[in-house]
Each structure stands twice: as structure tokens, then as C-alpha cells.
Motif scaffolding. Sequence first.
Motif, PDB file in Angstrom:
ATOM      1  N   PHE A 165       0.819  -1.213   0.000  1.00 44.10           N
ATOM      2  CA  PHE A 165       0.000   0.000   0.000  1.00 44.10           C
ATOM      3  C   PHE A 165       0.854   1.265   0.000  1.00 44.10           C
ATOM      4  CE2 PHE A 165      -2.991  -3.141   1.748  1.00 44.10           C
ATOM      5  CZ  PHE A 165      -4.080  -2.919   0.910  1.00 44.10           C
ATOM      6  N   ALA A 166       2.132   1.133  -0.394  1.00 45.09           N
ATOM      7  CA  ALA A 166       3.018   2.296  -0.400  1.00 45.09           C
ATOM      8  C   ALA A 166       2.532   3.389  -1.341  1.00 45.09           C
ATOM      9  CB  ALA A 166       4.440   1.874  -0.788  1.00 45.09           C
ATOM     10  N   PHE A 167       1.813   2.995  -2.402  1.00 41.35           N
ATOM     11  CA  PHE A 167       1.330   3.985  -3.367  1.00 41.35           C
ATOM     12  C   PHE A 167       0.351   4.967  -2.725  1.00 41.35           C
ATOM     13  CE2 PHE A 167      -1.883   0.696  -3.507  1.00 41.35           C
ATOM     14  CZ  PHE A 167      -3.071   1.376  -3.688  1.00 41.35           C
ATOM     15  N   LEU A 168      -0.265   4.560  -1.599  1.00 45.89           N
ATOM     16  CA  LEU A 168      -1.200   5.470  -0.933  1.00 45.89           C
ATOM     17  C   LEU A 168      -0.496   6.715  -0.408  1.00 45.89           C
ATOM     18  CD1 LEU A 168      -3.349   2.878   1.079  1.00 45.89           C
ATOM     19  CD2 LEU A 168      -3.943   4.024  -1.066  1.00 45.89           C
ATOM     20  N   GLY A 169       0.802   6.580  -0.073  1.00 45.34           N
ATOM     21  CA  GLY A 169       1.561   7.729   0.400  1.00 45.34           C
ATOM     22  C   GLY A 169       1.711   8.804  -0.661  1.00 45.34           C
ATOM     23  N   TYR A 170       1.589   8.404  -1.929  1.00 43.09           N
ATOM     24  CA  TYR A 170       1.725   9.390  -3.003  1.00 43.09           C
ATOM     25  C   TYR A 170       0.610  10.427  -2.941  1.00 43.09           C
ATOM     26  CZ  TYR A 170       1.974  11.492  -7.616  1.00 43.09           C
ATOM     27  OH  TYR A 170       2.054  12.405  -8.634  1.00 43.09           O
ATOM     28  N   TRP A 171      -0.529  10.044  -2.404  1.00 44.08           N
ATOM     29  CA  TRP A 171      -1.647  10.987  -2.328  1.00 44.08           C
ATOM     30  C   TRP A 171      -1.254  12.248  -1.572  1.00 44.08           C
ATOM     31  CZ3 TRP A 171      -6.066  11.536  -4.805  1.00 44.08           C
ATOM     32  CH2 TRP A 171      -7.029  12.389  -4.292  1.00 44.08           C
ATOM     33  N   LYS A 172      -0.517  12.086  -0.462  1.00 46.91           N
ATOM     34  CA  LYS A 172      -0.100  13.246   0.332  1.00 46.91           C
ATOM     35  C   LYS A 172       1.001  14.039  -0.364  1.00 46.91           C
ATOM     36  CE  LYS A 172      -1.204  11.067   4.774  1.00 46.91           C
ATOM     37  NZ  LYS A 172      -0.660  10.615   6.085  1.00 46.91           N
ATOM     38  N   GLU A 173       1.836  13.336  -1.135  1.00 51.54           N
ATOM     39  CA  GLU A 173       2.974  13.988  -1.788  1.00 51.54           C
ATOM     40  C   GLU A 173       2.594  14.627  -3.127  1.00 51.54           C
ATOM     41  OE1 GLU A 173       5.648  10.799  -2.337  1.00 51.54           O
ATOM     42  OE2 GLU A 173       5.845  10.335  -0.190  1.00 51.54           O
ATOM     43  N   SER A 174       1.487  14.233  -3.692  1.00 52.60           N
ATOM     44  CA  SER A 174       1.126  14.660  -5.050  1.00 52.60           C
ATOM     45  C   SER A 174       0.737  16.129  -5.112  1.00 52.60           C
ATOM     46  CB  SER A 174      -0.044  13.805  -5.561  1.00 52.60           C
ATOM     47  OG  SER A 174      -1.179  13.998  -4.738  1.00 52.60           O
ATOM     48  N   PRO A 175       0.810  16.743  -6.308  1.00 50.47           N
ATOM     49  CA  PRO A 175       0.386  18.138  -6.477  1.00 50.47           C
ATOM     50  C   PRO A 175      -1.094  18.313  -6.137  1.00 50.47           C
ATOM     51  CG  PRO A 175       1.619  17.369  -8.390  1.00 50.47           C
ATOM     52  CD  PRO A 175       1.331  16.158  -7.560  1.00 50.47           C
ATOM     53  N   ALA A 176      -1.453  19.491  -5.639  1.00 45.34           N
ATOM     54  CA  ALA A 176      -2.842  19.763  -5.258  1.00 45.34           C
ATOM     55  C   ALA A 176      -3.783  19.604  -6.444  1.00 45.34           C
ATOM     56  CB  ALA A 176      -2.960  21.172  -4.677  1.00 45.34           C
ATOM     57  N   ILE A 177      -3.342  19.999  -7.644  1.00 46.10           N
ATOM     58  CA  ILE A 177      -4.199  19.906  -8.817  1.00 46.10           C
ATOM     59  C   ILE A 177      -4.482  18.444  -9.155  1.00 46.10           C
ATOM     60  CG2 ILE A 177      -2.187  20.054 -10.357  1.00 46.10           C
ATOM     61  CD1 ILE A 177      -5.819  21.216 -11.020  1.00 46.10           C
ATOM     62  N   TYR A 178      -3.514  17.565  -8.868  1.00 44.28           N
ATOM     63  CA  TYR A 178      -3.722  16.133  -9.093  1.00 44.28           C
ATOM     64  C   TYR A 178      -4.832  15.628  -8.185  1.00 44.28           C
ATOM     65  CZ  TYR A 178      -2.790  11.084  -8.723  1.00 44.28           C
ATOM     66  OH  TYR A 178      -2.912   9.710  -8.698  1.00 44.28           O
ATOM     67  N   ARG A 179      -4.782  16.016  -6.914  1.00 43.52           N
ATOM     68  CA  ARG A 179      -5.799  15.553  -5.972  1.00 43.52           C
ATOM     69  C   ARG A 179      -7.179  16.082  -6.329  1.00 43.52           C
ATOM     70  NH1 ARG A 179      -1.496  16.791  -2.431  1.00 43.52           N
ATOM     71  NH2 ARG A 179      -2.499  18.725  -1.744  1.00 43.52           N
ATOM     72  N   LYS A 180      -7.247  17.342  -6.757  1.00 39.77           N
ATOM     73  CA  LYS A 180      -8.535  17.914  -7.159  1.00 39.77           C
ATOM     74  C   LYS A 180      -9.126  17.152  -8.347  1.00 39.77           C
ATOM     75  CE  LYS A 180      -7.952  22.745  -5.705  1.00 39.77           C
ATOM     76  NZ  LYS A 180      -7.897  24.151  -6.191  1.00 39.77           N
ATOM     77  N   LEU A 181      -8.286  16.888  -9.329  1.00 38.52           N
ATOM     78  CA  LEU A 181      -8.758  16.177 -10.518  1.00 38.52           C
ATOM     79  C   LEU A 181      -9.201  14.761 -10.168  1.00 38.52           C
ATOM     80  CD1 LEU A 181      -9.150  15.772 -13.563  1.00 38.52           C
ATOM     81  CD2 LEU A 181      -6.701  15.226 -13.724  1.00 38.52           C
ATOM     82  N   VAL A 182      -8.373  14.050  -9.405  1.00 40.06           N
ATOM     83  CA  VAL A 182      -8.675  12.658  -9.093  1.00 40.06           C
ATOM     84  C   VAL A 182      -9.944  12.529  -8.250  1.00 40.06           C
ATOM     85  CG1 VAL A 182      -7.846  10.627  -7.827  1.00 40.06           C
ATOM     86  CG2 VAL A 182      -6.312  11.837  -9.394  1.00 40.06           C
ATOM     87  N   VAL A 183     -10.175  13.470  -7.344  1.00 41.65           N
ATOM     88  CA  VAL A 183     -11.415  13.440  -6.556  1.00 41.65           C
ATOM     89  C   VAL A 183     -12.630  13.447  -7.488  1.00 41.65           C
ATOM     90  CG1 VAL A 183     -12.900  14.817  -5.045  1.00 41.65           C
ATOM     91  CG2 VAL A 183     -10.534  14.380  -4.400  1.00 41.65           C
ATOM     92  N   GLY A 184     -12.609  14.348  -8.470  1.00 46.12           N
ATOM     93  CA  GLY A 184     -13.717  14.418  -9.427  1.00 46.12           C
ATOM     94  C   GLY A 184     -13.857  13.144 -10.233  1.00 46.12           C
ATOM     95  N   LEU A 185     -12.722  12.600 -10.687  1.00 48.78           N
ATOM     96  CA  LEU A 185     -12.756  11.380 -11.493  1.00 48.78           C
ATOM     97  C   LEU A 185     -13.273  10.192 -10.685  1.00 48.78           C
ATOM     98  CD1 LEU A 185      -9.361  11.644 -13.447  1.00 48.78           C
ATOM     99  CD2 LEU A 185     -11.647  12.310 -14.209  1.00 48.78           C
TER     100      LEU A 185
END
Length: 392
Positions: free
Chosen positions: A200-220
Amino acid sequence: MTYLTRTVWILSCISLVTDIASEMLYPVMPIYLQSIGFSVLLIGVLEGIAEATAGLSKGYFGKLSDHTGRRTPFIRLGYGLSAVSKPMMAVFVYPLWIFFARAVDRLGKGIRTGARDALLSDEATTATKGRVFGFHRSMDTLGAVLGPSLALLFLYYYPGRYRNMFLLAFIPGLLAIVFSLYLKERSATPKEKTEPVRFFAFLGYWKESPAIYRKLVVGLLIFTLSNSSDVFLLLRIKQAGLGDTATIGIYIFYNLVYALAAFPLGILADRIGLKKIFIAGLVLFVLVYAGMSITGNWYWYGSLFLLYGLYAAATEGISKAWISNITSKADTATAIGTFTGFQSICTMAASSLTGWIWFQFGAVAAFLATAGMAFMVVVYLLFFVPAPDTAV
């Protein structure tokens, strides 16, 4: 068209033959499952669990691909597992075995997806992401035209021989394995960290990722919660009284539209903006699912699947191009793997929920609920997520 490199062509050809194998079976899958005793609810659970298997593995193996700096081993293993899973479906008809065979198929998809899309991204520039991913989707979906066409031809001469089709599907799957041996990649550039990659290490990327990535992925992901398996669309056609030939024919038509439109829409997205094309695709999705709540003839469903093909062409490859343009090149497989991982988990929930709504309240309620949620995502992306070229 210098952006269509040797690697892009090989990856596209691999996807072509793999989809021929998969899509020979997909339009008859619900018919086959019902013939061996699966209910609509159990089909929804099966598809949901299969997608969850793919989802969790996409995140992990995407992270592992970035960690090791390697792409081709994951691509070869992933396509290999998907190939051998096809004949497994024909060996036994026990529910647990069917679940296992579908899980193997989806595990293969999970292993290869992040690495494959990262390799595609490496072959493109920011200005050509839409057309490279669009071309790959066109070739991939061409397989979804040829596969059901072969299924239709087979069932014409051998009606009801569904299990034999699962055995035949191994042949194009084997070609995918052969093609993958010709893949080459640049020298491996593993990350400096040497500790093993946790599942589950990939889950840590969520905190490290750009804010625009998180905004987009939430919508998707919210959209994905409304976007259940296409099996339900095929079941709706069957429920309306159309036969096997009409059902498979409409599905072939949908994939033909998808295949023809994905590349041109990718080029258009590079010119006018990825966000505009993607949102236009979601609007078409809303119209299709609202239309599915109305009982009609094969002309009606054919028209809806025309729009559905355009929706798919405007969103599938475009979403990955959008993500790869707003994230670091060193994290491309992780970013796409994390998104597709969460996406598959949401698909599990969506398929199970749709199956339950259909079972309890009927098909009309299921399709209208899907259309309503998708419309809310259109509004969210339109007003709250900036286009990739203006993201800050």
C-alpha cells in the motif's frame, strides 16, 4: 507523425490483440454467466471484485515500476496473466473458480497498466500526450471491434458454444505475449531509496502529489462511483428483448465509434485543451444513461451506443494524458497507478451498488441514479478543477 514511435506502435499492437481476446468474451460474458446460474446481483459482485483486484494491484505495481525504473517486465507479466486467464474460464463453471479466473485476468491488467502508460508518456511530449494516448486507445478499441465480430461469427455457426470461445481467446492472447518480447526501454533509472516497496506504499503518493492532481482525481473518482460495468448496459439491451446477435452487433458498433474517434479527439484535445474534451465526454455519458432509462428498439439503443462510443473516446485516454501532464515524469506510473487503483475500487462499489439498485428497484432507477451523479461531476470539474495548462 514522428510522435508514433516504434514503442508506441508495439504497445498499441499488444493492446489490439489483447482486446481481441478480451472482447471476444465480454459481450457474451453476462449471457454465459447467467447460463451457468449467476444472478444479476452476483454478476455485479463478480465484476466489482475483479475491478478491485485490478485496482489494488495497479497502485502497487505502478509504484514498484517507478521505484525500479523498469517498465517492460511488468508489461510482459501483466499481458501474460491476462492471456492464460481466458481458457481458465472454460475449464470449470463453479462460482469460486470463475471468480479466481476473473481475478487472474484483472491482476494481469493491474500489473501492466501503470508501467505501460508511463512508457507511453515517456514517448510523448506535453504537446502530444493527447494524440499518443488517443492513438493507443484507438488501436486498443479496434480490438474491441474485431473481438466481438469474431464472437458473432463463431456463434452464428456454433450457437450457445460459449465455453469454446474462451479457449479460442487464448490465441490472440498468446500473440500479445510474443509482441511484448520486442519491447525495449531506456536504461533503468531506479530511485535512490532501496527499501522494499510495501503493497500500500502507493497510498503515500496521495499526500505527496500536487494539489491539482488531488482535485482532478477526486472528481474522477466520484464519477467512477456512478460508472458501473458495461455489463449492465448489455443486460439492459437483453432485457428490452434484443437477441444475442443484436446485442453483440450494437456492442461492436460502440467500439467501432470509440476506435475511430479516440485518435482524432486526442489530436483535438492537444489543440483546444484536454479539459474541454473530457467534460464534453462526460456530458455525453449523462445523456446515454438518462436515455437508457427509456425502453426502445435497436435503433434507439444504437443511437445511445453511438454517443457512448464518443464519450469513451473523449475520456479514457484523455484522463491519463491529463494526469501525466500535471505530475512529475519520475512519478508517472505511480500517479496513474494510484488513480486507476482508487478508480477500480470505486468501480467495485459502483458495480455492486448498481446491481443492488437494479435488483431492488429496477433498471430505470439504476440508470437515472448514474446519470444524476455524473452530472454533478460535470459541474465540479467545470468550476473547481483548472485546465492542465493553467494549473498552479
